[in-house]
Design a protein around this motif. Structure first.
Motif, PDB file in Angstrom:
ATOM      1  N   SER A   1     -20.324   1.130  -5.492  1.00  9.38           N
ATOM      2  CA  SER A   1     -19.405   0.004  -5.583  1.00  9.38           C
ATOM      3  C   SER A   1     -18.154   0.352  -6.372  1.00  9.38           C
ATOM      4  CB  SER A   1     -20.104  -1.198  -6.210  1.00  9.38           C
ATOM      5  OG  SER A   1     -20.427  -0.935  -7.551  1.00  9.38           O
ATOM      6  N   VAL A   2     -18.191   1.358  -7.219  1.00 17.28           N
ATOM      7  CA  VAL A   2     -17.049   1.752  -8.027  1.00 17.28           C
ATOM      8  C   VAL A   2     -16.079   2.608  -7.233  1.00 17.28           C
ATOM      9  CG1 VAL A   2     -16.344   3.086 -10.049  1.00 17.28           C
ATOM     10  CG2 VAL A   2     -18.307   1.572 -10.191  1.00 17.28           C
ATOM     11  N   ALA A   3     -16.577   3.467  -6.376  1.00 18.40           N
ATOM     12  CA  ALA A   3     -15.724   4.372  -5.621  1.00 18.40           C
ATOM     13  C   ALA A   3     -14.892   3.586  -4.615  1.00 18.40           C
ATOM     14  CB  ALA A   3     -16.574   5.417  -4.902  1.00 18.40           C
ATOM     15  N   PRO A   4     -13.551   3.675  -4.729  1.00 19.83           N
ATOM     16  CA  PRO A   4     -12.717   2.936  -3.782  1.00 19.83           C
ATOM     17  C   PRO A   4     -12.852   3.513  -2.384  1.00 19.83           C
ATOM     18  CG  PRO A   4     -11.364   4.325  -5.188  1.00 19.83           C
ATOM     19  CD  PRO A   4     -12.773   4.436  -5.676  1.00 19.83           C
ATOM     20  N   LYS A   5     -12.971   2.633  -1.414  1.00 12.79           N
ATOM     21  CA  LYS A   5     -13.103   3.046  -0.028  1.00 12.79           C
ATOM     22  C   LYS A   5     -11.722   3.096   0.606  1.00 12.79           C
ATOM     23  CE  LYS A   5     -17.769   2.211   0.466  1.00 12.79           C
ATOM     24  NZ  LYS A   5     -18.440   3.138  -0.322  1.00 12.79           N
ATOM     25  N   ILE A   6     -11.458   4.153   1.336  1.00 11.54           N
ATOM     26  CA  ILE A   6     -10.204   4.295   2.058  1.00 11.54           C
ATOM     27  C   ILE A   6     -10.461   3.900   3.509  1.00 11.54           C
ATOM     28  CG2 ILE A   6      -8.430   5.893   2.840  1.00 11.54           C
ATOM     29  CD1 ILE A   6      -8.987   7.598   0.376  1.00 11.54           C
ATOM     30  N   TYR A   7      -9.719   2.925   3.989  1.00 15.32           N
ATOM     31  CA  TYR A   7      -9.844   2.493   5.372  1.00 15.32           C
ATOM     32  C   TYR A   7      -8.630   2.984   6.151  1.00 15.32           C
ATOM     33  CZ  TYR A   7      -9.701  -0.473   9.489  1.00 15.32           C
ATOM     34  OH  TYR A   7      -9.615  -0.924  10.779  1.00 15.32           O
ATOM     35  N   LEU A   8      -8.868   3.816   7.166  1.00 13.82           N
ATOM     36  CA  LEU A   8      -7.801   4.358   7.992  1.00 13.82           C
ATOM     37  C   LEU A   8      -8.012   3.932   9.441  1.00 13.82           C
ATOM     38  CD1 LEU A   8      -7.689   7.999   6.554  1.00 13.82           C
ATOM     39  CD2 LEU A   8      -6.281   6.049   5.893  1.00 13.82           C
ATOM     40  N   ALA A   9      -7.123   3.066   9.940  1.00 13.48           N
ATOM     41  CA  ALA A   9      -7.197   2.629  11.334  1.00 13.48           C
ATOM     42  C   ALA A   9      -6.705   3.728  12.264  1.00 13.48           C
ATOM     43  CB  ALA A   9      -6.374   1.362  11.536  1.00 13.48           C
ATOM     44  N   SER A  10      -5.929   4.661  11.729  1.00 11.50           N
ATOM     45  CA  SER A  10      -5.417   5.801  12.491  1.00 11.50           C
ATOM     46  C   SER A  10      -5.064   6.905  11.499  1.00 11.50           C
ATOM     47  CB  SER A  10      -4.187   5.396  13.311  1.00 11.50           C
ATOM     48  OG  SER A  10      -3.136   5.003  12.444  1.00 11.50           O
ATOM     49  N   GLU A  11      -4.603   8.009  12.020  1.00  7.09           N
ATOM     50  CA  GLU A  11      -4.166   9.127  11.171  1.00  7.09           C
ATOM     51  C   GLU A  11      -2.936   8.677  10.376  1.00  7.09           C
ATOM     52  OE1 GLU A  11      -4.709  12.838   9.623  1.00  7.09           O
ATOM     53  OE2 GLU A  11      -5.947  11.915  11.169  1.00  7.09           O
ATOM     54  N   PRO A  12      -2.904   8.908   9.055  1.00  5.05           N
ATOM     55  CA  PRO A  12      -1.735   8.496   8.259  1.00  5.05           C
ATOM     56  C   PRO A  12      -0.468   9.242   8.664  1.00  5.05           C
ATOM     57  CG  PRO A  12      -3.597   9.032   6.838  1.00  5.05           C
ATOM     58  CD  PRO A  12      -3.959   9.474   8.215  1.00  5.05           C
ATOM     59  N   LEU A  13       0.648   8.549   8.588  1.00  2.00           N
ATOM     60  CA  LEU A  13       1.958   9.130   8.829  1.00  2.00           C
ATOM     61  C   LEU A  13       2.621   9.420   7.487  1.00  2.00           C
ATOM     62  CD1 LEU A  13       3.375   6.687  11.538  1.00  2.00           C
ATOM     63  CD2 LEU A  13       2.271   8.910  11.907  1.00  2.00           C
TER      64      LEU A  13
ATOM     65  N   ARG B   1       8.067  10.991  -9.913  1.00  2.00           N
ATOM     66  CA  ARG B   1       8.057  10.880  -8.449  1.00  2.00           C
ATOM     67  C   ARG B   1       6.607  11.074  -8.011  1.00  2.00           C
ATOM     68  NH1 ARG B   1      12.556  13.656  -7.311  1.00  2.00           N
ATOM     69  NH2 ARG B   1      13.651  11.694  -7.514  1.00  2.00           N
ATOM     70  N   VAL B   2       6.045  10.053  -7.357  1.00  2.00           N
ATOM     71  CA  VAL B   2       4.623  10.027  -7.044  1.00  2.00           C
ATOM     72  C   VAL B   2       4.417   9.881  -5.531  1.00  2.00           C
ATOM     73  CG1 VAL B   2       2.422   8.881  -7.519  1.00  2.00           C
ATOM     74  CG2 VAL B   2       4.204   8.910  -9.283  1.00  2.00           C
ATOM     75  N   ARG B   3       3.610  10.771  -4.971  1.00  2.00           N
ATOM     76  CA  ARG B   3       3.220  10.682  -3.559  1.00  2.00           C
ATOM     77  C   ARG B   3       1.853  10.013  -3.515  1.00  2.00           C
ATOM     78  NH1 ARG B   3       0.171  13.891   0.217  1.00  2.00           N
ATOM     79  NH2 ARG B   3       1.040  13.709   2.321  1.00  2.00           N
ATOM     80  N   PHE B   4       1.691   9.041  -2.592  1.00  2.00           N
ATOM     81  CA  PHE B   4       0.427   8.315  -2.506  1.00  2.00           C
ATOM     82  C   PHE B   4       0.196   7.826  -1.086  1.00  2.00           C
ATOM     83  CE2 PHE B   4       3.800   5.496  -3.827  1.00  2.00           C
ATOM     84  CZ  PHE B   4       3.636   4.342  -3.074  1.00  2.00           C
ATOM     85  N   LEU B   5      -1.040   7.437  -0.825  1.00  2.00           N
ATOM     86  CA  LEU B   5      -1.456   6.910   0.464  1.00  2.00           C
ATOM     87  C   LEU B   5      -1.570   5.396   0.382  1.00  2.00           C
ATOM     88  CD1 LEU B   5      -2.794   7.248   3.353  1.00  2.00           C
ATOM     89  CD2 LEU B   5      -4.973   7.369   2.123  1.00  2.00           C
ATOM     90  N   ILE B   6      -1.016   4.699   1.380  1.00  2.18           N
ATOM     91  CA  ILE B   6      -1.282   3.271   1.559  1.00  2.18           C
ATOM     92  C   ILE B   6      -2.205   3.197   2.764  1.00  2.18           C
ATOM     93  CG2 ILE B   6      -0.333   0.985   2.013  1.00  2.18           C
ATOM     94  CD1 ILE B   6       2.355   2.056   0.904  1.00  2.18           C
ATOM     95  N   ASP B   7      -3.446   2.760   2.536  1.00  2.00           N
ATOM     96  CA  ASP B   7      -4.419   2.740   3.631  1.00  2.00           C
ATOM     97  C   ASP B   7      -4.204   1.522   4.527  1.00  2.00           C
ATOM     98  OD1 ASP B   7      -5.713   0.530   2.450  1.00  2.00           O
ATOM     99  OD2 ASP B   7      -7.584   1.600   2.072  1.00  2.00           O
ATOM    100  N   SER B   8      -5.040   1.364   5.522  1.00  2.00           N
ATOM    101  CA  SER B   8      -4.878   0.289   6.504  1.00  2.00           C
ATOM    102  C   SER B   8      -5.170  -1.098   5.940  1.00  2.00           C
ATOM    103  CB  SER B   8      -5.765   0.558   7.722  1.00  2.00           C
ATOM    104  OG  SER B   8      -5.320   1.732   8.369  1.00  2.00           O
TER     105      SER B   8
ATOM    106  N   LEU C   1      -1.739  -1.609  11.672  1.00  2.00           N
ATOM    107  CA  LEU C   1      -2.134  -1.258  10.296  1.00  2.00           C
ATOM    108  C   LEU C   1      -2.125   0.250  10.077  1.00  2.00           C
ATOM    109  CD1 LEU C   1      -5.069  -3.804   9.838  1.00  2.00           C
ATOM    110  CD2 LEU C   1      -2.664  -4.092   9.215  1.00  2.00           C
ATOM    111  N   VAL C   2      -1.038   0.892  10.479  1.00  2.00           N
ATOM    112  CA  VAL C   2      -0.900   2.341  10.359  1.00  2.00           C
ATOM    113  C   VAL C   2      -0.823   2.721   8.886  1.00  2.00           C
ATOM    114  CG1 VAL C   2       0.579   4.323  10.886  1.00  2.00           C
ATOM    115  CG2 VAL C   2       0.283   2.487  12.572  1.00  2.00           C
ATOM    116  N   PRO C   3      -1.728   3.575   8.416  1.00  2.00           N
ATOM    117  CA  PRO C   3      -1.654   4.041   7.022  1.00  2.00           C
ATOM    118  C   PRO C   3      -0.523   5.056   6.875  1.00  2.00           C
ATOM    119  CG  PRO C   3      -3.477   5.093   8.155  1.00  2.00           C
ATOM    120  CD  PRO C   3      -2.882   4.123   9.126  1.00  2.00           C
ATOM    121  N   VAL C   4       0.045   5.121   5.681  1.00  2.00           N
ATOM    122  CA  VAL C   4       1.164   6.038   5.458  1.00  2.00           C
ATOM    123  C   VAL C   4       1.036   6.743   4.116  1.00  2.00           C
ATOM    124  CG1 VAL C   4       2.767   4.669   6.866  1.00  2.00           C
ATOM    125  CG2 VAL C   4       2.669   4.279   4.400  1.00  2.00           C
TER     126      VAL C   4
END
Length: 138
Positions: free
Chosen positions: A17-29, A66-73, A113-116
């Motif tokens: 329950s602690v580990a954040p789940k990443i939801y990807l509807a498609s390959e991230p751009l 300057r921070v690079r990060f993922l925004i999931d679906s 809901l394209v992740p980026v």
């Protein structure tokens, strides 16, 4: 033995329950920050947070991370990585904290809901506020 099994089960469930789940509807751009609004809209809430004593730079210290990060679906932020900062290393953890506190909703064009992946610059000016808060903007 039953007690040990119960303890292990509780620990396993807690870890899941602690580990954040990443939801990807498609390959991230990979998108530039000026293209982000085509996919995800940041909430209008300003990013502010307390900085623990001993972790703050000197008064009047300015800088950026300057921070690079993922925004999931789901619009959640994951995998922040500092790719550049000035002064080097001073604002890194605060830049990551600022990025992780952001919330996003899909743009009207992003019904899939394209992740980026995006790289954003978080700027800081510590000491301009009476409280120990660092304003952060991208």
């Amino acid at each position: 033995m039953k007690k040990m099994l119960m303890i292990v089960s509780v620990l396993v469930l807690a870890a899941c329950s602690v580990a954040p789940k990443i939801y990807l509807a498609s390959e991230p751009l990979e998108v530039a920050v000026d293209e982000l609004d085509d996919y995800w809209i940041e909430s209008d809430e300003p990013v502010r947070f307390e900085m623990p004593a001993g972790s703050t730079p000197g008064a009047g210290q300015e800088g950026f991370a300057r921070v690079r990060f993922l925004i999931d679906s789901n619009g959640k932020v994951h995998n922040p990585e500092v790719v550049e900062s000035e002064p080097e290393g001073v604002w890194d953890q605060h830049g990551v904290k600022a990025v992780m506190s952001r919330e996003y909703r899909p743009s009207e064009e992003n019904d899939a809901l394209v992740p980026v992946y995006v790289t954003s610059t978080v700027t800081f000016n510590y000491g301009s506020q009476p409280s120990k808060s660092a304003p952060a903007t991208s």
